[in-house]
Design a protein around this motif. Structure first.
Motif, PDB file in Angstrom:
ATOM      1  N   PRO A  95     109.812  23.871   6.841  1.00  0.00           N
ATOM      2  CA  PRO A  95     110.502  23.140   7.910  1.00  0.00           C
ATOM      3  C   PRO A  95     111.772  22.476   7.398  1.00  0.00           C
ATOM      4  O   PRO A  95     112.010  22.364   6.191  1.00  0.00           O
ATOM      5  N   GLN A 141     105.272  17.393   6.137  1.00  0.00           N
ATOM      6  CA  GLN A 141     105.147  18.815   6.466  1.00  0.00           C
ATOM      7  C   GLN A 141     105.965  19.664   5.506  1.00  0.00           C
ATOM      8  O   GLN A 141     105.577  20.781   5.167  1.00  0.00           O
ATOM      9  N   ASP A 199     113.197  24.682  12.522  1.00  0.00           N
ATOM     10  CA  ASP A 199     113.081  23.534  13.407  1.00  0.00           C
ATOM     11  C   ASP A 199     111.710  23.616  14.081  1.00  0.00           C
ATOM     12  O   ASP A 199     111.494  24.434  14.979  1.00  0.00           O
ATOM     13  N   LEU A 200     110.789  22.786  13.649  1.00  0.00           N
ATOM     14  CA  LEU A 200     109.422  22.853  14.171  1.00  0.00           C
ATOM     15  C   LEU A 200     109.324  22.424  15.621  1.00  0.00           C
ATOM     16  O   LEU A 200     108.282  22.623  16.256  1.00  0.00           O
ATOM     17  N   TYR A 205     107.678  27.750  17.213  1.00  0.00           N
ATOM     18  CA  TYR A 205     106.908  27.127  16.132  1.00  0.00           C
ATOM     19  C   TYR A 205     106.175  25.881  16.612  1.00  0.00           C
ATOM     20  O   TYR A 205     105.752  25.051  15.807  1.00  0.00           O
TER      21      TYR A 205
END
Length: 749
Positions: free
Chosen positions: A485, A513, A708-709, A714
């Motif tokens: 990420p 993360q 880009d989570l 995603y």
């Protein structure tokens, strides 16, 4: 997590389908479509907003239109009871096509042009929807004619009333009176055109029939005259070809020829018999010619016999010289002469009869042959007569039929024509026709939404960037090792941080993360080969600025947090950046070590945050980096490092820019291709993969970087982010996984 296929070939394995990994592109599902729409939500929102704004504008500014309409009934002619000859009624399909034809006629350019000329619409401001006077124009101008007819056709609506013969005609414009006038003018023009067309058609048919009748009448007269001439030549009375003079004469001559032949045969047989027989027996033959006394010759012969008997008696008594005897002798001679003469006469008479009979036969035969010739010619003339008679009868029949048709054409044409009744005249409407504003806005909203969806999928299909793991795996046919990420600061003051802590996020945010993604990458790499974890791990990318240095640096720190000893080598000899990330001195490094200017223990550097990590900067930029990396000194250096360290992480240049990365990839145990989210294109990544495969590099997989989570594809990928645990527990299982390899690692330099 991130480990897609741990069954990777070991170092030195022959080149096959990339690591034996295969992906299957699944069909687009509803969830994937929703992901696409969520990703392109701003396009969708913009399109919907524009659609609603356009709908509001159209609803507020819609013109006040007046619609006038009229109805006409179109019937397909009179019923059969009034027809001269009954015909079958129109079938349903024929009637439907007939009505559609009439609708097309109502919409035709010629009818519209007639209406425009009659009402002078090209100079009517209300029709043109302009304010104030207009400049005078004429419909003879092609542009004016086309625009006027097009405007008239676009506002004129003609529809069939279902299951009836009624046609509804309506017109919409800004003037109530003008709309009604146009409808009524269209109906009147259509009715006039209908009758005028039928009248013109009847006139053309009548003229054609009249011309055909004149020709046929002349042909009938000519055929009749020829037939009568031939009749007179054949000697025929009336119209019976079997009774004529030639046929009667032929019968008589045939009979006479037969009789003449029989007579000639009889005469010839008598003559030849008489000519060939003994004259003394002629009197006992068959009869002579009819009419001749057959006993005369016999009488003469009896007289001769009696005289001869008297002469013989007299000669015996009186003697031959007796005058009586001599006289009797002279009488006998005279009688014999008469007998000879009679015999010759009879023979001559038989010959003459034969000649006469033969002549008669010849003449009769000649006359018969001539009559036969005349009969043969008669036969040909009779054939010609029959042909001419048939021609005459045919022409006469056709003439009479056309004459009858011409007499009934006018009546039949009137009965066959369409009957048009005006059911409703158009009246000016009392109020304008306005569409509900809600309907207009809703319609614009729907179209805006559909346009946004189409545009979103179009932009998605035109986008060559790689954003999803499934898409990357499908393009490269390589497994995804991890999804990294985008790094975010945790609000810690940077003034209290060292350079390494500011640049290496896994050091300051071990529970983030971002750090978990690198732990997943570490696990995937350690389990990528059967038997033992890879020692030489090379990070490269297709193009610059895809994050390979960040990935290599953070992974080296994660690997060094265990008991393993890790060496991070900055092999990018053209644009080195590793020493800047850790805040180290870059004056000595790989280039000075390969040239012999320094030794390994004097060249490697470390940071206090990660004691098990040694860092080897690139050193001064050499003039020929590729030759230095492919030298034997580089091979010897890597072999020596392999004996000292558990893992060697190598940061290499982009492989599409220079060949350094390809050279180093052949000497690595695991090659990781770093792809930046939203930056790399499909063609570039595929070409980089092909270059590594052709060089025989052991490609382990790919790493998708800077994701880009919050993006839809995603969403929920790191849903466990709220779950926390101690650092010892988080690494215990991974420590056990490679404990054997760690225990065998060499000491620190």
């Amino acid at each position: 997590m991130g480990l897609e296929n741990p069954q990777q070939p070991g170092p030195g394995a022959p080149e096959t389908n990339p690591t034996g990994f295969s992906t299957t592109v699944t069909d687009t599902t509803l969830s994937e479509a929703l992901i696409t729409l969520r990703k392109r939500r701003w396009i969708l929102i913009t399109s919907v907003v524009l659609g609603i704004a356009y709908g509001v504008y159209k609803a507020e500014t819609q013109p006040k239109l007046f619609e006038a309409f009229g109805r006409i009934e179109v019937r397909s002619g009179s019923s059969n009871e009034y027809r001269v000859s009954a015909v079958q009624g129109y079938a349903s399909d024929t009637a439907a096509s007939k009505m559609l034809t009439e609708v097309a006629i109502l919409q035709s350019d010629s009818l519209m042009l007639t209406v425009a000329r009659e009402m002078d619409l090209s100079n009517n401001p209300e029709f043109l929807e302009v304010k104030g006077p207009v400049s005078h124009t004429t419909l003879d101008d092609a542009g004016v004619r086309q625009s006027t007819v097009h405007r008239l056709q676009s506002n004129l609506h003609i529809t069939l009333v279902p299951k009836t013969d009624i046609i509804r005609i309506s017109y919409t414009c800004l003037s109530a009176k003008l709309s009604a006038d146009i409808v009524n003018t269209v109906i009147a023009t259509y009715v006039h055109r209908s009758y005028q067309t039928r009248f013109d058609s009847t006139q053309r048919v009548s003229q054609w029939l009249s011309g055909q009748l004149d020709d046929l009448k002349q042909q009938v007269q000519t055929s009749q005259e020829r037939m009568m001439d031939l009749q007179r030549r054949l000697g025929m009375l009336g119209f019976d070809p079997s009774h004529n003079q030639i046929s009667t004469s032929l019968e008589d001559l045939s009979k006479a020829a037969g009789d003449a032949r029989i007579a000639r045969i009889v005469a010839e047989s008598r003559y030849r018999m008489l000519a060939g027989m003994d004259p003394n027996t002629m009197e006992g033959s068959i009869e002579t010619t009819p009419g001749t006394a057959p006993g005369e010759l016999n009488l003469l012969r009896g007289q001769v016999a009696s005289a001869k008997a008297n002469y013989a008696q007299m000669e015996s008594t009186l003697g031959p010289n007796h005058p009586q005897a001599q006289a009797l002798k002279a009488q006998i001679d005279e009688l014999e002469k008469e007998i000879d003469a009679e015999q010759k006469r009879l023979l001559l008479q038989a010959k003459q009869n034969y000649v006469v009979a033969r002549t008669n036969e010849d003449q009769t035969s000649a006359a018969l042959e001539k009559q036969k010739s005349d009969a043969y010619k008669l036969r040909d003339d009779l054939v010609e007569y029959t042909v001419r008679q048939r021609d005459f009868e045919s022409n006469r029949t056709l003439y009479e039929g056309l004459l009858q048709r011409l007499r009934t054409a006018g009546v039949q044409a009137g009965l066959e024509s369409l009957e048009i009744d005006v059911v409703d005249q158009a009246l000016p409407p009392a109020s304008p026709m306005l569409r509900p504003q809600s309907t207009i806005i809703m319609t614009s909203f729907v179209f805006g939404l559909l346009g946004g969806i189409v545009l979103a999928f179009l932009m998605e299909s035109l986008d060559t960037g790689l954003r999803s793991v499934a898409e990357i795996e499908s393009i490269t046919e390589l497994p995804s090792l991890a999804v990294i990420p985008r790094s975010r600061r945790a609000g810690v003051s940077e003034a209290a941080m060292s350079t390494a802590q500011r640049n290496i996020s896994v050091l300051t945010q071990p529970k983030s993360q971002f750090a978990e993604a690198f732990r997943s990458l570490r696990t995937a790499l350690l389990l990528s080969s059967a038997g033992h974890p890879p020692k030489f791990i090379l990070f490269t990318s297709a193009t610059p600025s895809e994050g390979k240095t960040t990935t290599a640096s953070n992974l080296a720190c994660i690997l060094a947090q265990r008991d393993a000893r890790v060496l991070l080598i900055d092999a990018d000899l053209r644009r080195p950046n590793v020493h800047h990330r850790f805040g180290l001195n870059g004056k000595v490094g790989l280039t000075t070590l390969l040239t012999g200017a320094s030794k390994l223990k004097d060249t490697v550097q470390n940071i206090p945050n990660v004691p098990n990590l040694d860092i080897l900067p690139s050193g001064p930029v050499p003039p020929f980096p590729s030759e230095m990396l492919s030298s034997e000194a580089m091979d010897a250096f890597l072999n020596h490092c392999g004996d000292l360290y558990t893992h060697i992480v190598i940061d290499s240049p982009p492989i599409l820019s220079v060949t350094d990365g390809v050279i180093l990839a052949r000497r690595a145990d695991a090659v990781v291709l770093v792809i930046r989210h939203g930056k790399s294109s499909k063609h570039v990544v595929r070409r980089a993969r092909d270059m590594l495969l052709r060089s025989g590099a052991p490609i382990t997989g790919i790493v998708l970087n800077a994701v880009d989570l919050s993006s839809p594809e995603y969403y929920g990928y790191y849903g466990y982010s709220g779950y926390s645990y101690s650092s010892v527990d988080s690494e215990s299982w991974e420590s056990q996984t490679v404990s054997a390899s760690s225990n065998g690692a060499g000491g620190r330099v």
